[in-house]
Design a protein around this motif. Structure first.
Motif, short mmCIF file in Angstrom:
data_model
loop_
_atom_site.label_atom_id
_atom_site.label_comp_id
_atom_site.label_asym_id
_atom_site.label_seq_id
_atom_site.Cartn_x
_atom_site.Cartn_y
_atom_site.Cartn_z
N ALA A 167 0.84 -1.21 0.00
CA ALA A 167 0.00 0.00 0.00
C ALA A 167 0.87 1.26 0.00
O ALA A 167 0.57 2.24 -0.69
N ALA A 168 1.97 1.22 0.76
CA ALA A 168 2.89 2.37 0.82
C ALA A 168 3.57 2.58 -0.54
O ALA A 168 3.71 3.72 -1.00
N LEU A 169 3.97 1.49 -1.17
CA LEU A 169 4.58 1.59 -2.52
C LEU A 169 3.58 2.18 -3.50
O LEU A 169 3.91 3.09 -4.28
N LEU A 170 2.35 1.67 -3.45
CA LEU A 170 1.30 2.14 -4.35
C LEU A 170 1.04 3.63 -4.16
O LEU A 170 0.91 4.39 -5.12
N ALA A 171 0.99 4.04 -2.89
CA ALA A 171 0.72 5.45 -2.58
C ALA A 171 1.82 6.37 -3.10
O ALA A 171 1.58 7.55 -3.37
N HIS A 172 3.05 5.84 -3.22
CA HIS A 172 4.17 6.64 -3.71
C HIS A 172 4.44 6.40 -5.20
O HIS A 172 5.46 6.86 -5.73
N GLY A 173 3.56 5.65 -5.86
CA GLY A 173 3.70 5.44 -7.30
C GLY A 173 4.87 4.55 -7.68
O GLY A 173 5.41 4.66 -8.79
N ILE A 174 5.26 3.66 -6.77
CA ILE A 174 6.39 2.76 -7.04
C ILE A 174 5.85 1.37 -7.38
O ILE A 174 5.19 0.73 -6.55
N GLY A 175 6.11 0.90 -8.59
CA GLY A 175 5.65 -0.42 -9.01
C GLY A 175 6.50 -1.53 -8.42
O GLY A 175 7.51 -1.28 -7.76
N GLY A 176 6.09 -2.79 -8.68
CA GLY A 176 6.75 -3.93 -8.07
C GLY A 176 8.22 -4.08 -8.44
O GLY A 176 9.08 -4.24 -7.57
N THR A 177 8.52 -4.02 -9.73
CA THR A 177 9.93 -4.15 -10.15
C THR A 177 10.73 -2.93 -9.71
O THR A 177 11.89 -3.04 -9.31
N GLU A 178 10.09 -1.76 -9.75
CA GLU A 178 10.76 -0.54 -9.26
C GLU A 178 11.13 -0.68 -7.79
O GLU A 178 12.19 -0.22 -7.35
N ALA A 179 10.26 -1.33 -7.01
CA ALA A 179 10.53 -1.52 -5.58
C ALA A 179 11.80 -2.34 -5.39
O ALA A 179 12.61 -2.06 -4.49
N HIS A 180 12.01 -3.35 -6.24
CA HIS A 180 13.22 -4.16 -6.14
C HIS A 180 14.46 -3.36 -6.51
O HIS A 180 15.52 -3.54 -5.91
N VAL A 181 14.33 -2.48 -7.49
CA VAL A 181 15.46 -1.62 -7.87
C VAL A 181 15.85 -0.73 -6.68
O VAL A 181 17.02 -0.62 -6.32
N LEU A 182 14.85 -0.11 -6.05
CA LEU A 182 15.13 0.77 -4.91
C LEU A 182 15.72 -0.01 -3.74
O LEU A 182 16.62 0.48 -3.05
N LEU A 183 15.23 -1.23 -3.53
CA LEU A 183 15.77 -2.06 -2.45
C LEU A 183 17.23 -2.41 -2.74
O LEU A 183 18.09 -2.31 -1.86
#
Length: 273
Positions: A167-183
């Motif tokens: 939900a936090a990722l969604l609220a900040h406009g970060i998609g699933g693969t983008e989340a892995h890049v940021l991690l």
């Protein structure tokens, strides 16, 4: 009562190694014995089982961070080899066995029953709204055996937090693969080296990184910008805030007791890689 965020973050650190014994060798072997073709068949069968016979599109949406098409390679194929009910039982049994092996004599210590009870109290107390995977797990029977109960509680708390993280990722406009890049970047790794995404076609991963670069979150060298680091931290803070209600049912002393009791268990679970 609300608890300070450092304790909520600490609970995440302690719950993670206990819950993730699910993804280790013993449960994996049990799924292969059912006819799964590989590790990922067992992963999807076990983790998606609380959702019932949900189609791949729904599992993809709930899990959030798999690249397009990855879920569909396993769901619904696995349901031709096993049922969600059987997968739940195999996962629980294999995970409890794995955890018991890792924590050795701690498994039979008198304190473990109390810690499992406190963890279960928290794990069953959080609101389910908007948290599909957590809600599915909440609908399952709680194991009676203390080690299995502790694993189950840790899994509930992990997936409750995970649903909030999505939900936090969604609220900040970060998609699933983008989340892995940021991690990956937050761990000091290049995205191309990161285990969960390094297998993606180079052009696909490059497009994701370009998208983040276009938003000012990744620099020309493929590292974090200040804005990228800030958004990652904001997501983590919001994730902690959304995870906190699970612990409201515990007093300050009970949460401290739970943290203290989990520390040696988590350390033992983490010690073997």
């Amino acid at each position: 009562m609300p608890h300070p965020q450092p304790k909520v973050r600490r609970m995440f650190e302690l719950v993670e190694p206990i819950a993730t014994v699910t993804f280790s060798e013993v449960p994996n072997e049990a799924f292969l014995a059912l006819g799964m073709r590989n590790y990922w068949d067992g992963y999807f069968a076990g983790r998606a089982a609380p959702l019932g016979l949900a189609p791949a599109e729904v599992v993809h949406a709930v899990f959030y961070n798999f690249a397009d098409g990855e879920v569909a390679r396993h769901i619904p194929w696995v349901w031709g080899k096993t049922t969600p009910q059987q997968a739940i039982a195999v996962r629980e049994r294999g995970s409890a066995t794995a955890l018991r092996q890792l924590i050795a004599e701690l498994a039979d210590s008198p304190g473990l029953v109390r810690i499992a009870d406190l963890a279960t109290q928290a794990a069953l107390s959080a609101p389910t709204e908007g948290r599909a995977l957590y809600a599915g797990l909440r609908a399952l029977n709680v194991p009676e055996e203390p080690v299995a109960r502790l694993w189950h509680a840790a899994t509930l708390l992990r997936e409750h937090r995970g649903d909030g993280h999505n939900a936090a990722l969604l609220a900040h406009g970060i998609g699933g693969t983008e989340a892995h890049v940021l991690l990956a970047l937050s761990l000091g790794m290049r995205a191309e080296e990161f285990g969960r995404i390094h297998h993606l076609p180079k052009a696909q991963l490059a497009a994701v990184i370009d998208g983040l670069r276009g938003r000012g979150l990744v620099d020309s060298a493929g590292g974090f910008t200040g804005a990228g680091r800030k958004i990652k931290e904001r997501i983590e803070v919001l994730t902690d805030e959304l995870a906190a209600p699970a612990y409201d049912v515990l007093s300050v002393d009970e949460l401290d007791e739970l943290i203290g009791g989990l520390e040696p268990i988590a350390a033992a679970a983490q010690a073997v890689d």
